[in-house]
Design a protein around this motif. Structure first.
Motif, PDB file in Angstrom:
ATOM      1  N   ARG A 119       0.806  -1.160  -0.414  1.00  9.49           N
ATOM      2  CA  ARG A 119       0.257  -0.508   0.265  1.00  9.49           C
ATOM      3  C   ARG A 119       0.827   1.080   0.281  1.00  9.49           C
ATOM      4  NH1 ARG A 119      -5.322  -1.301   1.154  1.00  9.49           N
ATOM      5  NH2 ARG A 119      -5.842  -3.218   1.988  1.00  9.49           N
ATOM      6  N   ASP A 120       2.292   1.522   0.812  1.00  7.70           N
ATOM      7  CA  ASP A 120       2.452   2.766   0.325  1.00  7.70           C
ATOM      8  C   ASP A 120       4.031   2.599  -0.292  1.00  7.70           C
ATOM      9  OD1 ASP A 120       2.491   2.688   3.709  1.00  7.70           O
ATOM     10  OD2 ASP A 120       3.740   1.531   4.065  1.00  7.70           O
ATOM     11  N   VAL A 121       4.341   2.203  -1.921  1.00  6.99           N
ATOM     12  CA  VAL A 121       4.236   1.891  -2.473  1.00  6.99           C
ATOM     13  C   VAL A 121       3.878   2.035  -3.454  1.00  6.99           C
ATOM     14  CG1 VAL A 121       5.089   0.472  -4.500  1.00  6.99           C
ATOM     15  CG2 VAL A 121       6.955  -0.448  -2.039  1.00  6.99           C
ATOM     16  N   CYS A 122       2.730   1.879  -3.725  1.00  4.47           N
ATOM     17  CA  CYS A 122       1.565   2.378  -4.360  1.00  4.47           C
ATOM     18  C   CYS A 122       1.266   3.722  -4.280  1.00  4.47           C
ATOM     19  CB  CYS A 122       0.020   1.986  -5.052  1.00  4.47           C
ATOM     20  SG  CYS A 122       0.168   0.325  -5.078  1.00  4.47           S
ATOM     21  N   ARG A 123       0.688   3.769  -3.201  1.00  7.67           N
ATOM     22  CA  ARG A 123       0.707   5.658  -2.733  1.00  7.67           C
ATOM     23  C   ARG A 123       1.735   6.602  -3.036  1.00  7.67           C
ATOM     24  NH1 ARG A 123      -2.334   9.337   1.323  1.00  7.67           N
ATOM     25  NH2 ARG A 123      -1.599  10.836   0.746  1.00  7.67           N
ATOM     26  N   ALA A 124       3.502   5.845  -2.882  1.00  8.94           N
ATOM     27  CA  ALA A 124       4.742   6.496  -3.136  1.00  8.94           C
ATOM     28  C   ALA A 124       4.488   7.203  -4.886  1.00  8.94           C
ATOM     29  CB  ALA A 124       5.187   5.762  -2.912  1.00  8.94           C
ATOM     30  N   ALA A 125       4.317   5.834  -5.580  1.00  2.00           N
ATOM     31  CA  ALA A 125       3.915   7.125  -6.896  1.00  2.00           C
ATOM     32  C   ALA A 125       2.679   7.236  -6.708  1.00  2.00           C
ATOM     33  CB  ALA A 125       4.002   4.805  -7.329  1.00  2.00           C
ATOM     34  N   VAL A 126       1.743   7.316  -7.208  1.00  2.00           N
ATOM     35  CA  VAL A 126       0.436   7.668  -7.205  1.00  2.00           C
ATOM     36  C   VAL A 126       1.368   9.501  -6.549  1.00  2.00           C
ATOM     37  CG1 VAL A 126      -1.510   9.013  -6.422  1.00  2.00           C
ATOM     38  CG2 VAL A 126      -1.526   6.495  -7.190  1.00  2.00           C
ATOM     39  N   ASP A 127       2.048   9.686  -5.067  1.00  2.00           N
ATOM     40  CA  ASP A 127       1.722  10.813  -4.854  1.00  2.00           C
ATOM     41  C   ASP A 127       2.900  11.535  -5.832  1.00  2.00           C
ATOM     42  OD1 ASP A 127       0.270  10.522  -2.366  1.00  2.00           O
ATOM     43  OD2 ASP A 127       2.151  10.240  -1.365  1.00  2.00           O
ATOM     44  N   THR A 128       4.072  10.825  -6.512  1.00  2.00           N
ATOM     45  CA  THR A 128       5.174  11.118  -6.963  1.00  2.00           C
ATOM     46  C   THR A 128       4.545  11.710  -8.055  1.00  2.00           C
ATOM     47  OG1 THR A 128       6.731   9.729  -5.890  1.00  2.00           O
ATOM     48  CG2 THR A 128       7.132  10.808  -8.328  1.00  2.00           C
ATOM     49  N   VAL A 129       3.686  10.877  -8.812  1.00  2.00           N
ATOM     50  CA  VAL A 129       2.441  11.947 -10.308  1.00  2.00           C
ATOM     51  C   VAL A 129       2.068  12.844 -10.217  1.00  2.00           C
ATOM     52  CG1 VAL A 129       1.060  10.584 -12.042  1.00  2.00           C
ATOM     53  CG2 VAL A 129       3.040   9.021 -11.511  1.00  2.00           C
TER      54      VAL A 129
END
Length: 242
Positions: free
Chosen positions: A227-237
């Motif tokens: 979940r943290d990895v997915c959130r980080a990818a979205v936040d980065t974009v």
């Protein structure tokens, strides 16, 4: 992206590109015609679809010179107000499509611009809907988080598929077979969720018997921070597009 969307819609096209050979190839593939200029395109088309680079907005609009009454934009980082300023008086429609439109399984986020309700909005939505699911957004700034999910999403999902297939191959599966297993499972899972109100927890509960191997695998994904990895990818974009 323009050619993927055109293939998904499936209509004969009028197309202009500075690369004339590229324009002819798409027109030959889909039917239609490659024209000689943006001005000619705007004069002859029922709707002008902007598929150029965002920084070319003013340049292309000056070539069109008021000839377009219906303008559909798929430009990232260009708001409907900016498009309207470049095409005063036109009905403006903004979509962000993804690559899956090419196989008519795309997602197209939609924001109506100035004059949208006064133009052929229903026809535009129906036309774009041939290429996938059209999802209206309540507010234009939601475009950025939407892009992180649906525009970047095919690349993210492909990476997930590759990672699981590589894990299967590490245990002896043929790599091509492993990739096919994952891709077909992803497609079937998407269909299942779409038919069951997009209820991920319900599907997980049906597949993961308490104490079983699926539950153990899910627990590992949670513990390793999926979940943290997915959130980080979205936040980065989102941060990169604002």
């Amino acid at each position: 992206m323009a050619s993927a969307l055109a293939r998904g819609i499936g209509e004969p096209v009028l197309v202009y590109d500075v690369d004339a050979a590229k324009a002819r190839a798409l027109a030959d593939e889909l039917g239609g015609e490659a024209v000689g200029s943006n001005a000619e395109l705007a004069e002859r088309a029922d709707a002008l679809v902007l598929c150029h680079k965002p920084k070319q907005l003013e340049e292309v609009a000056s070539e069109v010179d008021g000839r377009a009454q219906v303008v559909v934009s798929i430009l990232a980082a260009i708001t409907t107000e900016q498009v309207s300023a470049a095409y005063p008086g036109a009905s403006i429609y903004r979509f962000i499509p993804n690559m899956n439109t090419e196989v008519r399984r795309g997602v197209l986020c939609y924001v109506p611009g100035p004059g949208a309700s006064e133009g052929p909005e229903d026809e535009i939505l129906a036309l774009m809907g041939r290429a996938g699911a059209v999802i209206p957004l309540a507010d234009e700034p939601l475009i950025e988080p939407a892009m992180a999910l649906m525009s970047c999403g095919p690349a993210f999902m492909a990476f997930v598929a590759e990672s699981f297939a590589e894990a299967g191959a590490a245990h002896g599966l043929d790599p091509d077979d492993a990739m096919r297993m994952v891709v077909e499972t992803m497609g079937g899972t998407a269909d299942y969720l779409a038919r069951h109100d997009y209820d991920g927890p319900e599907l997980r509960a049906r597949v993961a018997t308490p104490g079983g191997v699926t539950e153990k695998g899910l627990n590992t994904l949670e513990e390793r921070g999926l979940r943290d990895v997915c959130r980080a990818a979205v936040d980065t974009v989102v941060e990169a597009t604002r």
